[in-house]
Motif scaffolding. Structure first.
Motif, short mmCIF file in Angstrom:
data_model
loop_
_atom_site.label_atom_id
_atom_site.label_comp_id
_atom_site.label_asym_id
_atom_site.label_seq_id
_atom_site.Cartn_x
_atom_site.Cartn_y
_atom_site.Cartn_z
N GLY A 162 0.80 -1.22 0.00
CA GLY A 162 0.00 0.00 0.00
C GLY A 162 0.83 1.27 0.00
N ILE A 163 2.08 1.16 -0.45
CA ILE A 163 2.95 2.34 -0.44
C ILE A 163 3.30 2.84 -1.85
CG2 ILE A 163 3.93 1.87 1.83
CD1 ILE A 163 6.41 0.71 0.43
N LEU A 164 2.72 2.23 -2.86
CA LEU A 164 2.95 2.69 -4.23
C LEU A 164 2.16 3.98 -4.43
CD1 LEU A 164 4.28 1.98 -6.97
CD2 LEU A 164 2.13 0.89 -7.59
N LEU A 165 2.82 5.00 -4.92
CA LEU A 165 2.15 6.28 -5.14
C LEU A 165 0.99 6.10 -6.13
CD1 LEU A 165 5.25 8.65 -5.47
CD2 LEU A 165 3.74 8.36 -3.50
N PRO A 166 -0.15 6.73 -5.86
CA PRO A 166 -1.32 6.57 -6.73
C PRO A 166 -1.05 6.89 -8.20
CG PRO A 166 -1.93 7.72 -4.73
CD PRO A 166 -0.43 7.59 -4.72
N GLU A 167 -0.25 7.92 -8.46
CA GLU A 167 0.03 8.27 -9.86
C GLU A 167 0.87 7.19 -10.55
OE1 GLU A 167 2.79 10.82 -7.22
OE2 GLU A 167 0.67 10.31 -7.24
#
Length: 95
Positions: free
Chosen positions: A61-66
């Motif tokens: 859950g640490i991947l940047l949304p963009e």
């Protein structure tokens, strides 16, 4: 700020390599070529490790949304299981 920009540039370089790889070999080749340490591709060095890192960041859950959005835009396979065609039943992965 400079470190963030450098990280972004490095990430975009790897993303562009992924796009080129997909254009050359197809999205399914990620599973058979990039995921396999037995078949490294000298034209795309360390791309397999980068793909693994993106999956790991996504799971945590640490991947940047963009970044997730960019990867989704090219059909990035988040798991190493079967590729599901768009519009098909995702539950088929678990049968």
């Amino acid at each position: 700020m400079a470190k963030t920009m450098k990280n972004h540039e490095l990430w975009m370089t790897k993303f562009c390599n992924l796009v080129l790889f997909i254009e050359e070999y197809g999205i399914d080749a990620i599973k058979t070529t990039i995921d396999s340490a037995k078949h490294p591709n000298p034209r795309y060095p360390k791309l397999g490790g980068w793909v693994h890192s993106q999956r790991k960041a996504y799971k945590k859950g640490i991947l940047l949304p963009e970044r997730e959005e960019k990867l989704n835009s090219v059909g990035f396979p988040w798991g190493r299981s079967k590729v599901v065609a768009e519009g098909s039943n995702p539950c088929l992965l678990y049968t």
